[in-house]
Motif scaffolding. Structure first.
Motif, PDB file in Angstrom:
ATOM      1  N   SER A 107      -4.365   6.657   2.903  1.00  0.00           N
ATOM      2  CA  SER A 107      -3.101   6.107   2.438  1.00  0.00           C
ATOM      3  C   SER A 107      -3.054   4.596   2.620  1.00  0.00           C
ATOM      4  O   SER A 107      -3.819   4.003   3.391  1.00  0.00           O
ATOM      5  CB  SER A 107      -1.951   6.773   3.208  1.00  0.00           C
ATOM      6  OG  SER A 107      -0.723   6.107   3.015  1.00  0.00           O
ATOM      7  N   TRP A 108      -2.097   4.014   1.936  1.00  0.00           N
ATOM      8  CA  TRP A 108      -1.795   2.600   2.140  1.00  0.00           C
ATOM      9  C   TRP A 108      -1.238   2.342   3.544  1.00  0.00           C
ATOM     10  O   TRP A 108      -1.108   1.188   3.944  1.00  0.00           O
ATOM     11  CB  TRP A 108      -0.778   2.136   1.102  1.00  0.00           C
ATOM     12  CG  TRP A 108      -1.313   2.089  -0.299  1.00  0.00           C
ATOM     13  CD1 TRP A 108      -2.552   2.473  -0.725  1.00  0.00           C
ATOM     14  CD2 TRP A 108      -0.617   1.629  -1.454  1.00  0.00           C
ATOM     15  NE1 TRP A 108      -2.671   2.290  -2.083  1.00  0.00           N
ATOM     16  CE2 TRP A 108      -1.498   1.779  -2.563  1.00  0.00           C
ATOM     17  CE3 TRP A 108       0.655   1.125  -1.685  1.00  0.00           C
ATOM     18  CZ2 TRP A 108      -1.143   1.421  -3.857  1.00  0.00           C
ATOM     19  CZ3 TRP A 108       1.012   0.777  -2.972  1.00  0.00           C
ATOM     20  CH2 TRP A 108       0.127   0.907  -4.053  1.00  0.00           C
ATOM     21  N   TYR A 119      -8.009   2.818   0.367  1.00  0.00           N
ATOM     22  CA  TYR A 119      -7.972   3.231  -1.029  1.00  0.00           C
ATOM     23  C   TYR A 119      -8.838   4.447  -1.332  1.00  0.00           C
ATOM     24  O   TYR A 119      -8.622   5.118  -2.348  1.00  0.00           O
ATOM     25  CB  TYR A 119      -8.437   2.074  -1.917  1.00  0.00           C
ATOM     26  CG  TYR A 119      -7.457   0.932  -2.021  1.00  0.00           C
ATOM     27  CD1 TYR A 119      -6.272   1.054  -2.729  1.00  0.00           C
ATOM     28  CD2 TYR A 119      -7.726  -0.291  -1.399  1.00  0.00           C
ATOM     29  CE1 TYR A 119      -5.372   0.006  -2.828  1.00  0.00           C
ATOM     30  CE2 TYR A 119      -6.837  -1.347  -1.494  1.00  0.00           C
ATOM     31  CZ  TYR A 119      -5.660  -1.196  -2.212  1.00  0.00           C
ATOM     32  OH  TYR A 119      -4.773  -2.237  -2.301  1.00  0.00           O
ATOM     33  N   CYS A 129      -5.052  -0.969   4.455  1.00  0.00           N
ATOM     34  CA  CYS A 129      -4.755  -0.137   3.286  1.00  0.00           C
ATOM     35  C   CYS A 129      -6.028   0.579   2.843  1.00  0.00           C
ATOM     36  O   CYS A 129      -7.030  -0.066   2.508  1.00  0.00           O
ATOM     37  CB  CYS A 129      -4.207  -1.023   2.172  1.00  0.00           C
ATOM     38  SG  CYS A 129      -3.762  -0.135   0.689  1.00  0.00           S
ATOM     39  N   ARG A 169       3.236   5.999   3.529  1.00  0.00           N
ATOM     40  CA  ARG A 169       3.035   5.196   2.326  1.00  0.00           C
ATOM     41  C   ARG A 169       2.314   6.048   1.287  1.00  0.00           C
ATOM     42  O   ARG A 169       1.994   7.218   1.525  1.00  0.00           O
ATOM     43  CB  ARG A 169       2.221   3.935   2.633  1.00  0.00           C
ATOM     44  CG  ARG A 169       2.912   2.900   3.537  1.00  0.00           C
ATOM     45  CD  ARG A 169       4.063   2.169   2.826  1.00  0.00           C
ATOM     46  NE  ARG A 169       3.669   1.564   1.576  1.00  0.00           N
ATOM     47  CZ  ARG A 169       3.085   0.366   1.451  1.00  0.00           C
ATOM     48  NH1 ARG A 169       2.785  -0.337   2.540  1.00  0.00           N
ATOM     49  NH2 ARG A 169       2.804  -0.127   0.266  1.00  0.00           N
ATOM     50  N   THR A 217     -11.541   0.012   2.417  1.00  0.00           N
ATOM     51  CA  THR A 217     -10.191  -0.485   2.669  1.00  0.00           C
ATOM     52  C   THR A 217      -9.988  -1.873   2.097  1.00  0.00           C
ATOM     53  O   THR A 217     -10.924  -2.537   1.647  1.00  0.00           O
ATOM     54  CB  THR A 217      -9.934  -0.521   4.186  1.00  0.00           C
ATOM     55  OG1 THR A 217     -11.031  -1.194   4.815  1.00  0.00           O
ATOM     56  CG2 THR A 217      -9.818   0.874   4.771  1.00  0.00           C
ATOM     57  N   SER A 218      -8.729  -2.303   2.164  1.00  0.00           N
ATOM     58  CA  SER A 218      -8.375  -3.620   1.634  1.00  0.00           C
ATOM     59  C   SER A 218      -8.965  -4.754   2.447  1.00  0.00           C
ATOM     60  O   SER A 218      -9.001  -5.898   1.976  1.00  0.00           O
ATOM     61  CB  SER A 218      -6.851  -3.763   1.578  1.00  0.00           C
ATOM     62  OG  SER A 218      -6.282  -3.618   2.861  1.00  0.00           O
ATOM     63  N   GLU A 242     -10.631  -6.781  -1.867  1.00  0.00           N
ATOM     64  CA  GLU A 242     -10.294  -5.387  -1.606  1.00  0.00           C
ATOM     65  C   GLU A 242     -11.355  -4.436  -2.160  1.00  0.00           C
ATOM     66  O   GLU A 242     -11.787  -4.569  -3.310  1.00  0.00           O
ATOM     67  CB  GLU A 242      -8.935  -5.054  -2.213  1.00  0.00           C
ATOM     68  CG  GLU A 242      -7.773  -5.747  -1.529  1.00  0.00           C
ATOM     69  CD  GLU A 242      -6.438  -5.220  -2.002  1.00  0.00           C
ATOM     70  OE1 GLU A 242      -5.598  -4.882  -1.154  1.00  0.00           O
ATOM     71  OE2 GLU A 242      -6.242  -5.137  -3.222  1.00  0.00           O
ATOM     72  N   TYR A 254      -3.491   7.560  -1.624  1.00  0.00           N
ATOM     73  CA  TYR A 254      -4.288   7.061  -2.736  1.00  0.00           C
ATOM     74  C   TYR A 254      -5.608   7.802  -2.920  1.00  0.00           C
ATOM     75  O   TYR A 254      -6.296   7.595  -3.916  1.00  0.00           O
ATOM     76  CB  TYR A 254      -4.559   5.566  -2.552  1.00  0.00           C
ATOM     77  CG  TYR A 254      -4.385   4.770  -3.823  1.00  0.00           C
ATOM     78  CD1 TYR A 254      -3.168   4.765  -4.500  1.00  0.00           C
ATOM     79  CD2 TYR A 254      -5.426   4.029  -4.361  1.00  0.00           C
ATOM     80  CE1 TYR A 254      -2.996   4.050  -5.665  1.00  0.00           C
ATOM     81  CE2 TYR A 254      -5.261   3.301  -5.529  1.00  0.00           C
ATOM     82  CZ  TYR A 254      -4.051   3.311  -6.180  1.00  0.00           C
ATOM     83  OH  TYR A 254      -3.883   2.601  -7.343  1.00  0.00           O
TER      84      TYR A 254
END
Length: 350
Positions: free
Chosen positions: A122-123, A148, A146, A103, A164-165, A212, A106
């Motif tokens: 990464s996501w 970030y 995910c 993915r 993270t998310s 998030e 980021y």
């Protein structure tokens, strides 16, 4: 000073750790939704900001990090899942590329202590560790969410962190046995419950529900202090020795999500933030103030020292200059502009 990155919306900016007049920007066409990316290298001169070189990539560039070994090299995290290593002495193309993520990449960050490794997140819910001399990643750390933002601690070559998310700060220590924990030593919930106040207190209904987390950074002077921020607009600082007590400070004032934060390399209590509300703000977490004790149950209320509101779109990148005057910084945004400015000038206005 200002430079317009026409046709490319800024995502990340970083000063060179070697030369105070060099700066890089990672950007993307069409706000990073579709299309190419571009990596810019700039010189700061008496005549303004001058673009010395740029590279086009097939997908958006979401983050960049200068090498700590070689003044000419920089890594970029891209929307197609690749991490690319560029060298300004080599025209047109990256000198190495890693396709380890499935993915968008980021975040990327270089090891500030040993200087021989770097990480990406990464996501896809993983962090990858690399050597610039190896064609494959050395290690994968799962976050199952995910991811970030990721960083090395500036105080240890073995400590890696991420947000993270799922609204958690994770701290990994590569010196520990991998076992089932995959080197995870701290899993810190960023959105804790509000302090108990009266009969109406409900622990199942926290003041700030989880959202998030988009960015974090290690304090350069206090080796156990980390700041986090994200969608709920609040910047929080944590002392990882006392994280069970929750945040040590809250910095509130942004109107929309905080996309990037950076602790000052010059002052232990000062940090800089970039937000979707189109402002950059300078803060003090006030933890240097007497009678504020790390680990206390009630978080300190940090102070906003000033703000820069020249950008006209989401501000996505910000960085401090390591050299010279202790207030110079840079920001980039979706308004296709790189701005270089002095934080002290906006602090004096408040």
């Amino acid at each position: 000073m200002e430079y317009r990155t026409t046709g490319f919306n800024g995502y990340a900016v970083q000063y060179s750790p070697f030369v105070n007049s060099s700066i890089a920007v990672g950007a993307a066409a069409n706000f990073g939704l579709v299309g190419n990316g571009r990596l810019y290298f700039f010189d700061l001169t008496a005549q303004g900001i001058v673009a010395q070189k740029w590279y086009n990539t097939q997908d958006a560039i979401y983050d960049i990090a200068y090498s700590e070994q070689n003044a000419n090299q920089l890594i970029a995290g891209c929307g197609d899942g690749t991490v690319k290593l560029f060298d300004t002495k080599v025209p047109d193309y990256p000198i190495m590329e890693w396709k380890e993520h499935n993915r968008e990449v980021y975040a990327v960050a270089w090891n500030l202590v040993s200087k021989d490794t770097f990480v990406s997140s990464s996501w896809d819910g993983t962090i990858k560790l690399y050597s610039p001399e190896r064609p494959q990643a050395l290690l994968t750390l799962p976050t199952h969410s995910c991811t970030y933002s990721t960083h090395f601690s500036p105080h240890s070559p073995s400590i890696i962190s991420s947000v993270t998310s799922d609204s958690h700060l994770r701290v990994f220590d590569l010196r520990t046995p991998a076992s089932a924990s995959n080197h995870l030593v701290h899993l810190i919930p960023i959105h804790g419950h509000a302090p108990q106040q009266g009969p109406s207190y409900n622990p199942l209904r926290p003041r700030h529900p989880p959202s998030e987390a988009l960015t974090h950074d290690w304090n350069k002077y206090r080796d156990t202090t980390v700041a986090t921020a994200g969608v709920d607009t609040i910047i929080r600082t944590f002392d990882i020795r006392h994280h069970k007590h929750g945040a040590t400070a809250h910095l509130e004032g942004h109107k929309y999500a905080v996309r990037r934060i950076a602790w000052s390399p010059h002052a232990p209590d000062m940090l800089l933030s970039a937000s979707y509300d189109m402002t950059c703000r300078v803060w003090s977490d006030r933890m240097a103030t007497p009678n504020i004790t790390p680990g206390s149950h009630a978080p300190s209320q940090g102070a906003e020292l000033g703000r820069m509101d020249v950008h006209t779109e989401f501000v996505t990148g910000v960085d401090w200059c390591l050299f010279g005057g202790q207030g110079w910084c840079a920001s980039t945004a979706w308004d296709e502009r790189l701005l270089v400015w002095d934080a002290r000038s906006v602090m004096n206005q408040r």
